[in-house]
Design an enzyme around this catalytic site. Sequence first.
Site, PDB file in Angstrom:
ATOM      1  N   TYR A   1      -5.293  16.570  -8.785  1.00 34.57           N
ATOM      2  CA  TYR A   1      -4.730  15.460  -9.562  1.00 34.57           C
ATOM      3  C   TYR A   1      -3.689  15.976 -10.549  1.00 34.57           C
ATOM      4  O   TYR A   1      -2.572  15.444 -10.647  1.00 34.57           O
ATOM      5  CB  TYR A   1      -5.866  14.725 -10.285  1.00 34.57           C
TER       6      TYR A   1
ATOM      7  N   ASP B   1       0.866  -1.179   0.000  1.00 37.71           N
ATOM      8  CA  ASP B   1       0.000   0.000   0.000  1.00 37.71           C
ATOM      9  C   ASP B   1       0.902   1.228   0.000  1.00 37.71           C
ATOM     10  O   ASP B   1       1.540   1.545   1.011  1.00 37.71           O
ATOM     11  CB  ASP B   1      -0.917  -0.006   1.222  1.00 37.71           C
TER      12      ASP B   1
ATOM     13  N   LYS C   1       0.472  15.212 -10.958  1.00 35.71           N
ATOM     14  CA  LYS C   1       1.103  14.712 -12.192  1.00 35.71           C
ATOM     15  C   LYS C   1       2.161  15.692 -12.689  1.00 35.71           C
ATOM     16  O   LYS C   1       3.204  15.289 -13.203  1.00 35.71           O
ATOM     17  CB  LYS C   1       0.025  14.446 -13.251  1.00 35.71           C
TER      18      LYS C   1
ATOM     19  N   ASN D   1       3.666   3.797 -11.858  1.00 34.98           N
ATOM     20  CA  ASN D   1       2.362   3.924 -12.529  1.00 34.98           C
ATOM     21  C   ASN D   1       1.207   4.127 -11.551  1.00 34.98           C
ATOM     22  O   ASN D   1       0.210   4.756 -11.902  1.00 34.98           O
ATOM     23  CB  ASN D   1       2.122   2.657 -13.371  1.00 34.98           C
TER      24      ASN D   1
HETATM   25  N1  LIG Z   1      -7.017   5.923 -17.552  1.00 36.99           N
HETATM   26  C1  LIG Z   1      -6.763   7.149 -17.996  1.00 36.99           C
HETATM   27  O1  LIG Z   1      -7.548   7.747 -18.783  1.00 36.99           O
HETATM   28  C2  LIG Z   1      -5.499   7.864 -17.594  1.00 36.99           C
HETATM   29  C3  LIG Z   1      -5.210   9.105 -18.200  1.00 36.99           C
HETATM   30  C4  LIG Z   1      -4.040   9.762 -17.848  1.00 36.99           C
HETATM   31  C5  LIG Z   1      -3.169   9.194 -16.940  1.00 36.99           C
HETATM   32  N2  LIG Z   1      -3.479   7.995 -16.367  1.00 36.99           N
HETATM   33  C6  LIG Z   1      -2.510   7.446 -15.400  1.00 36.99           C
HETATM   34  O2  LIG Z   1      -2.254   6.077 -15.708  1.00 36.99           O
HETATM   35  C7  LIG Z   1      -1.965   5.363 -14.502  1.00 36.99           C
HETATM   36  C8  LIG Z   1      -2.882   4.154 -14.393  1.00 36.99           C
HETATM   37  O3  LIG Z   1      -4.234   4.577 -14.449  1.00 36.99           O
HETATM   38  P1  LIG Z   1      -5.430   3.537 -14.615  1.00 36.99           P
HETATM   39  O4  LIG Z   1      -6.473   4.195 -15.448  1.00 36.99           O
HETATM   40  O5  LIG Z   1      -4.915   2.214 -15.011  1.00 36.99           O
HETATM   41  O6  LIG Z   1      -5.987   3.499 -13.121  1.00 36.99           O
HETATM   42  P2  LIG Z   1      -6.527   2.288 -12.203  1.00 36.99           P
HETATM   43  O7  LIG Z   1      -7.162   1.237 -13.028  1.00 36.99           O
HETATM   44  O8  LIG Z   1      -7.315   2.945 -11.113  1.00 36.99           O
HETATM   45  O9  LIG Z   1      -5.204   1.694 -11.597  1.00 36.99           O
HETATM   46  C9  LIG Z   1      -4.527   2.353 -10.578  1.00 36.99           C
HETATM   47  C10 LIG Z   1      -3.547   1.379  -9.994  1.00 36.99           C
HETATM   48  O10 LIG Z   1      -2.886   2.048  -8.902  1.00 36.99           O
HETATM   49  C11 LIG Z   1      -2.891   1.190  -7.791  1.00 36.99           C
HETATM   50  N3  LIG Z   1      -2.986   1.946  -6.535  1.00 36.99           N
HETATM   51  C12 LIG Z   1      -3.870   2.932  -6.225  1.00 36.99           C
HETATM   52  N4  LIG Z   1      -3.696   3.320  -4.963  1.00 36.99           N
HETATM   53  C13 LIG Z   1      -2.674   2.557  -4.457  1.00 36.99           C
HETATM   54  C14 LIG Z   1      -2.034   2.472  -3.191  1.00 36.99           C
HETATM   55  N5  LIG Z   1      -2.417   3.226  -2.140  1.00 36.99           N
HETATM   56  N6  LIG Z   1      -1.031   1.584  -3.028  1.00 36.99           N
HETATM   57  C15 LIG Z   1      -0.632   0.790  -4.054  1.00 36.99           C
HETATM   58  N7  LIG Z   1      -1.199   0.825  -5.273  1.00 36.99           N
HETATM   59  C16 LIG Z   1      -2.220   1.694  -5.472  1.00 36.99           C
HETATM   60  C17 LIG Z   1      -4.088   0.274  -7.950  1.00 36.99           C
HETATM   61  O11 LIG Z   1      -3.801  -0.993  -7.358  1.00 36.99           O
HETATM   62  P3  LIG Z   1      -4.637  -1.581  -6.103  1.00 36.99           P
HETATM   63  O12 LIG Z   1      -6.057  -1.166  -6.305  1.00 36.99           O
HETATM   64  O13 LIG Z   1      -4.393  -3.050  -6.159  1.00 36.99           O
HETATM   65  O14 LIG Z   1      -3.986  -0.946  -4.925  1.00 36.99           O
HETATM   66  C18 LIG Z   1      -4.203   0.134  -9.449  1.00 36.99           C
HETATM   67  O15 LIG Z   1      -3.518  -1.023  -9.909  1.00 36.99           O
HETATM   68  C19 LIG Z   1      -2.127   6.372 -13.360  1.00 36.99           C
HETATM   69  O16 LIG Z   1      -0.862   6.909 -13.049  1.00 36.99           O
HETATM   70  C20 LIG Z   1      -3.016   7.443 -13.973  1.00 36.99           C
HETATM   71  O17 LIG Z   1      -2.837   8.688 -13.348  1.00 36.99           O
HETATM   72  C21 LIG Z   1      -4.614   7.314 -16.667  1.00 36.99           C
END
Ligand SMILES: NC(=O)c1ccc[n+]([C@@H]2O[C@H](COP(=O)([O-])OP(=O)(O)OC[C@H]3O[C@@H](n4cnc5c(N)ncnc54)[C@H](OP(=O)(O)O)[C@@H]3O)[C@@H](O)[C@H]2O)c1
Length: 258
Positions: A165, A70, A169, A99
């Site tokens: 947010y 975590d 970033k 990530n």
């Molecule tokens: N999707 C988009 O449109 C988008 C756009 C721009 C940037 N991004 C960036 O891309 C990355 C991934 O995004 P995503 O869309 O794949 O999001 P996601 O599905 O919500 O995945 C987020 C990941 O972060 C982990 N996480 C969150 N809080 C945590 C904690 N306290 N400790 C350890 N792990 C933690 C979660 O794992 P657990 O739940 O297992 O802890 C999950 O695997 C992020 O950096 C996000 O800012 C995404």
Amino acid sequence: MTTIPGLRTTLAGRRALVTGSTSGIGRSIATALAREGATVVVTGRHQEGGAAVVHTIRTAGGAGHFVRADLAEGGRAATRLAQEAATAAGGPIDLLVNNAALLIPAQSLTDVDEQLADLALAVNVKAPVLLTAALAPAMAQAGGGAVVNVGSISGAVGAAVSALYGATKAALHSLTASWAAELAPQGIRVNAVLPGPTMTDENAAFHDMLHKYTATTPAGRPGTAADIADAVVFLAGDRASHIHGVTLPVDGGYLATR
Ligand SMILES: NC(=O)c1ccc[n+]([C@@H]2O[C@H](COP(=O)([O-])OP(=O)(O)OC[C@H]3O[C@@H](n4cnc5c(N)ncnc54)[C@H](OP(=O)(O)O)[C@@H]3O)[C@@H](O)[C@H]2O)c1
């Protein structure tokens, strides 16, 4: 189940740690790195999601391990993750993908309380700082490596509902440039990818909205998790050996044309 067609060897011998790889974009990055031959440590809070990603990697003939962490827990958690990841991977981690992030739903300034501000900064900024600091010395001692940060276009443009947010970033983008300078003498390259609106299994309820949002971009569609993973694989590998400190938008042209 995600599959890893055609295992390759461009990252053979590398040991990767991908934070937030129990779901979404991180899961695609982890499977893509494994497909290129890296041994991949999957991490996040959720054991079940992590085990499923490891199963996908191993079923396709790759090497994957899960270490639970975590990242909101601070320094000790980052240090423990760094140590346990190296143990699981069988040696020093030489590829770190920062990530994991707290994706904050649309919020105005007055919606942000101290708890949310602390959590966003802890997961999105403090954890990458502490984890990179914990891993860099062994990475350097082992001959160098690469760090790829996952930023966001939200850190590069202002938006009325994503100030906190976006600020986290933007901090990660700044760290990318500074670490590129600081860690290059130790053989560590640091870069970032900046996803635009990106479809994942987890945000399926919003795919229609993401399509509308990106209809007028050059690509005319949202990104996929695989689009982001492809860019991470490139920046992590030797073909990017002359690329340091970039923040690469993987956004279908959103930033360039807005
Ligand atoms: N999707 C988009 O449109 C988008 C756009 C721009 C940037 N991004 C960036 O891309 C990355 C991934 O995004 P995503 O869309 O794949 O999001 P996601 O599905 O919500 O995945 C987020 C990941 O972060 C982990 N996480 C969150 N809080 C945590 C904690 N306290 N400790 C350890 N792990 C933690 C979660 O794992 P657990 O739940 O297992 O802890 C999950 O695997 C992020 O950096 C996000 O800012 C995404």
